[in-house]
Design an enzyme around this catalytic site. Structure first.
Site, PDB file in Angstrom:
ATOM      1  N   GLU A 149       0.810  -1.227   0.000  1.00 51.72           N
ATOM      2  CA  GLU A 149       0.000   0.000   0.000  1.00 51.72           C
ATOM      3  C   GLU A 149       0.841   1.274   0.000  1.00 51.72           C
ATOM      4  O   GLU A 149       0.779   2.083   0.932  1.00 51.72           O
ATOM      5  CB  GLU A 149      -0.957   0.012   1.186  1.00 51.72           C
ATOM      6  N   GLU A 302      -6.513  -8.024  -0.541  1.00 53.08           N
ATOM      7  CA  GLU A 302      -6.866  -8.050   0.885  1.00 53.08           C
ATOM      8  C   GLU A 302      -8.327  -7.711   1.014  1.00 53.08           C
ATOM      9  O   GLU A 302      -8.856  -6.898   0.238  1.00 53.08           O
ATOM     10  CB  GLU A 302      -6.124  -6.952   1.669  1.00 53.08           C
TER      11      GLU A 302
HETATM   12  C1  GLA Z   1      -4.217  -2.618   5.008  1.00 51.76           C
HETATM   13  C2  GLA Z   1      -2.821  -3.195   5.068  1.00 51.76           C
HETATM   14  C3  GLA Z   1      -2.703  -4.398   5.951  1.00 51.76           C
HETATM   15  C4  GLA Z   1      -3.518  -4.230   7.210  1.00 51.76           C
HETATM   16  C5  GLA Z   1      -4.955  -3.986   6.831  1.00 51.76           C
HETATM   17  C6  GLA Z   1      -5.872  -3.889   8.009  1.00 51.76           C
HETATM   18  O1  GLA Z   1      -4.938  -2.962   3.931  1.00 51.76           O
HETATM   19  O2  GLA Z   1      -2.290  -3.489   3.813  1.00 51.76           O
HETATM   20  O3  GLA Z   1      -1.351  -4.571   6.274  1.00 51.76           O
HETATM   21  O4  GLA Z   1      -3.029  -3.175   7.945  1.00 51.76           O
HETATM   22  O5  GLA Z   1      -5.022  -2.769   6.121  1.00 51.76           O
HETATM   23  O6  GLA Z   1      -7.195  -3.694   7.623  1.00 51.76           O
END
Ligand code: GLA
Ligand code: ZN
EC number: 3.2.1.23
Length: 673
Positions: A149, A302
């Site tokens: 991210e 995710e």
């Molecule tokens: C993000 C991050 C993860 C985690 C999630 C929690 O998407 O990439 O590492 O912190 O949020 O929701």
């Protein structure tokens, strides 16, 4: 491709460096029980893998990867470069970012480095290389996941210097910069690139310079992309066939994802809808993810298997909700159902974030059972819709520069929200259950019958001409207020809005009135429109353009204010197509009817008739056409499949006619021969 998945990728982030061998052994059993086929790791393990500069410690990871693979699970290897080790920040403070207020930040967070630091890039490429050498031939390796991210904005001296070089490359001379930035305004003329500074005024300060901020955001994207490529290049050198990507944060505004993903093998989206989001909002973002690679399938990299920790109020996922959201991802083009995370951390910021395996450490939980049940289903689906495309006839134009510039503009209203505006129109088409593609402005428009371009404020070179041709050849274009206002340097068009779209729309905009949040105007439909619509007048809000029609015909008039009686919705016929202009934001009910009529007029039909909060999509996958039907409602709904017979691949049942779907239930349908 190195590894061509034969199943939907199911699994997600796993942080085994938080656990001892006994727990890891137990995880393997649970993973198998749940049907997990892919884990992503070790996203945050840089400090453990490189305890001091150039000294690596990979043995612990060797063992874990072997264990994962012995259990028949593939892995997506993450370069751990999103959280640099403390020693790196300490030895080379240039790695740490400077925030917008000029504060040099201290070590301790993640995604917290200067994306232009050469030292950061050197060490990141080095550890990526170490991983590629060590694991490039591992049979379990499915893909590379770079960092995590991306999305830091840095304002350090190094970024400042680089920004100047970037500007020099873009504009060539200071004269040109002065011209393109319209620096004659407020005495902003500069005589050397060294006189340009990073935009450190806060945007709520009325005196900031929007175009400088706009270019800074472009620069941050380019620099972040360099960071990605810095590692991707190394990985690709060792493993040219293994796909490389980075996951996209839900805060998609930060970076131009069209640009970022252009250098990735997949778009990988972190899908975290808020519990109160209308179902159309994640749907729109998912369609956008598919659009990033021009219609290619993507990954949901995710999502949350249960509650999050970072929302103000962290709701549990209701029974069936995890499954419904996972299928929504797949219905819009995802080839995966990946989660953050596999096992819940015992400490740290995310200790209350849900996981497949919760703190209780057992498979005897509601969430584990729901996911394991889904794992079985996904296995049963095999590769039926993998790499499947979604064939849409309706396209929405979306553009990051437009987003940034529109929201940076001071006036005409402070409530400018491009994503919500986009959603206001997207939702109507979505609820009509016609497939929608979200397109970059340079996309090929040929195959579409309807194009919607909400608030296309920034008209980049050539876009208007291509839209004009699209209409001439029989397409329907829908444009709105705030269209064709500026060029790509955010300078307003000389002559009237909508600038180069004036001929296509057959009108010009004389002035634009901003409404107060609780203020409403009225759209009164003309007599033949009234026959086609449920009501003869609808509310409209936000902005009201005063139009001057040239060749356009009025379809509705304002009901109030000094411009009462003036047109607020028009159509212009051009060639064999039509261009509609919405001069104000109509209430949802109108947009819904309008979308239906436009679709009907252009022969774009919903996938099936349905009743209830049913979402329908279709993918053309490895084994032909697959339909998805999802009931987002609290009550049962139905889909009318007509006379043909379909098989529901989830239940094995043959269905024809009305297929009833219970609340939060899903069907994945294939037509019988
Ligand atoms: C993000 C991050 C993860 C985690 C999630 C929690 O998407 O990439 O590492 O912190 O949020 O929701
Ligand atoms: Zn910096």
């Amino acid at each position: 491709m190195y590894y061509k998945p034969s199943e939907i990728l199911f699994g997600g982030d796993y942080n085994p460096d938080q656990w001892d061998d006994t727990v890891i052994e137990q995880d393997m059993r649970y993973f198998k029980e749940a049907g997990i086929n892919l884990v992503i790791l070790p996203v945050f393990s840089w400090a453990k893998l490189e305890p001091s500069e150039g000294v690596y410690s990979f043995e612990w990871l060797d063992q874990i990867l072997d264990k994962i693979w012995e259990n028949g699970i593939h892995f997506c290897l993450a370069t751990p470069t999103v959280a640099q080790p403390a020693w790196l920040s300490k030895q080379y403070p240039e790695v740490l970012p400077v925030d917008i207020s000029g504060r040099k930040r201290t070590h301790g967070m993640r995604v917290f480095f200067c994306y232009n630091s050469l030292k950061y890039r050197e060490r990141a490429a080095a550890i990526a290389e170490e991983m590629a050498k060590r694991y490039g031939n591992h049979p379990g390796l499915a893909a590379w996941h770079v960092a995590n991210e991306y999305g830091t904005y840095c304002y350090c001296e190094n970024c400042q210097q680089k920004f100047r070089l970037w500007l020099k490359k873009r504009y060539g001379t200071v004269e040109n910069l002065n011209d393109k930035w319209y620096n004659s305004f407020w005495g902003r003329t500069v005589y050397s690139f060294d006189e340009v500074y990073l935009p450190t005024e806060l945007n709520d300060d009325y005196r900031f310079n929007p175009v400088r901020e706009l270019d800074y955001q472009r620069f941050v994207t380019d620099s972040t992309l360099e960071c990605f490529e810095n590692e991707a290049r190394v990985l690709r050198r060792y493993t040219p066939d293994v796909p490389v990507f980075s996951n996209i944060s839900g805060h998609i505004k930060k970076l131009d994802q069209f640009k970022m993903v252009s250098k990735m093998d997949y778009a990988g989206f972190d899908n975290y809808p808020h519990p109160t989001d209308p179902r159309s909002l994640p749907a729109m973002k998912l369609d956008l993810m598919r659009g990033l690679k021009d219609g290619k399938s993507f990954l949901v990299a995710e999502q949350s298997p249960n509650q999050q920790n970072w929302q103000p109020y962290n709701k549990l996922k209701r029974p069936g909700e995890v499954r419904l959201l996972a299928y929504q991802g797949m219905a819009h083009g995802s080839d995966s159902a990946l989660y953050f995370q596999m096992r819940q951390s015992l400490g740290g910021q995310e200790k209350f974030h849900g996981a497949l395996i919760s703190h209780a450490g057992t498979d005897d939980t509601r969430i584990f059972r729901e996911l394991a049940q889904m794992g079985k289903e996904l296995k049963g689906l095999g590769d039926t819709f993998l790499e499947g495309t979604c064939d849409a006839k309706v396209g929405f134009l979306f553009d990051w520069d437009n987003w940034w510039a529109l929201e940076l503009a001071s006036g005409p209203t402070k409530d400018m929200d491009y994503l919500w505006q986009m959603h206001h129109y997207y939702r109507a088409f979505y609820e009509y259950n016609v497939p929608i593609d979200i397109l970059r402005v340079t996309a090929d428009f040929e195959k579409y019958k309807v194009l919607v371009a909400p608030l296309l404020y920034m008209m980049k070179e050539g876009v208007a001409q291509r839209l004009e041709r699209f209409v001439e050849r029989g397409g329907t274009l829908i444009a709105t207020y705030m269209t064709g206002v500026t060029d790509e340097n955010d300078r307003c068009v000389f002559g009237a809005y909508p600038g180069p779209l004036r001929k296509t729309m057959g009108l010009w905009v004389e002035e634009t009135d901003a409404l107060f949040p609780d203020e409403e105007n009225e759209m009164i439909l003309n007599s033949w429109m009234t026959q086609a619509y449920e009501k003869s007048s609808y509310g409209c809000t936000f902005l009201c353009d005063r139009l001057r029609l040239e060749t356009a015909e009025p379809l509705a008039y304002y009901g109030k204010d000094f411009y009462a009686g003036e047109p607020c919705l028009t159509v212009n016929r051009l060639g064999s197509g039509k261009a509609y202009y919405l001069a104000s934001q109509p209430e949802e009910a109108f947009v819904r009817e309008f979308a239906e009529k436009i679709c009907r007029e252009q022969g774009v039909e919903p996938l099936f008739p349905s009743e209830g909060e049913i979402e329908l999509t279709k993918r053309n996958g490895r084994s032909g056409e697959i339909w998805f039907a999802l009931n987002h409602g609290k009550k049962p709904g139905y889909v009318d499949l007509g006379e043909k017979t379909y098989q529901d691949l989830l239940t094995g049942k043959r269905c024809t006619g009305k297929l009833v779907l219970e609340s939060r239930d899903v069907a994945v349908l294939k037509r019988e021969q």
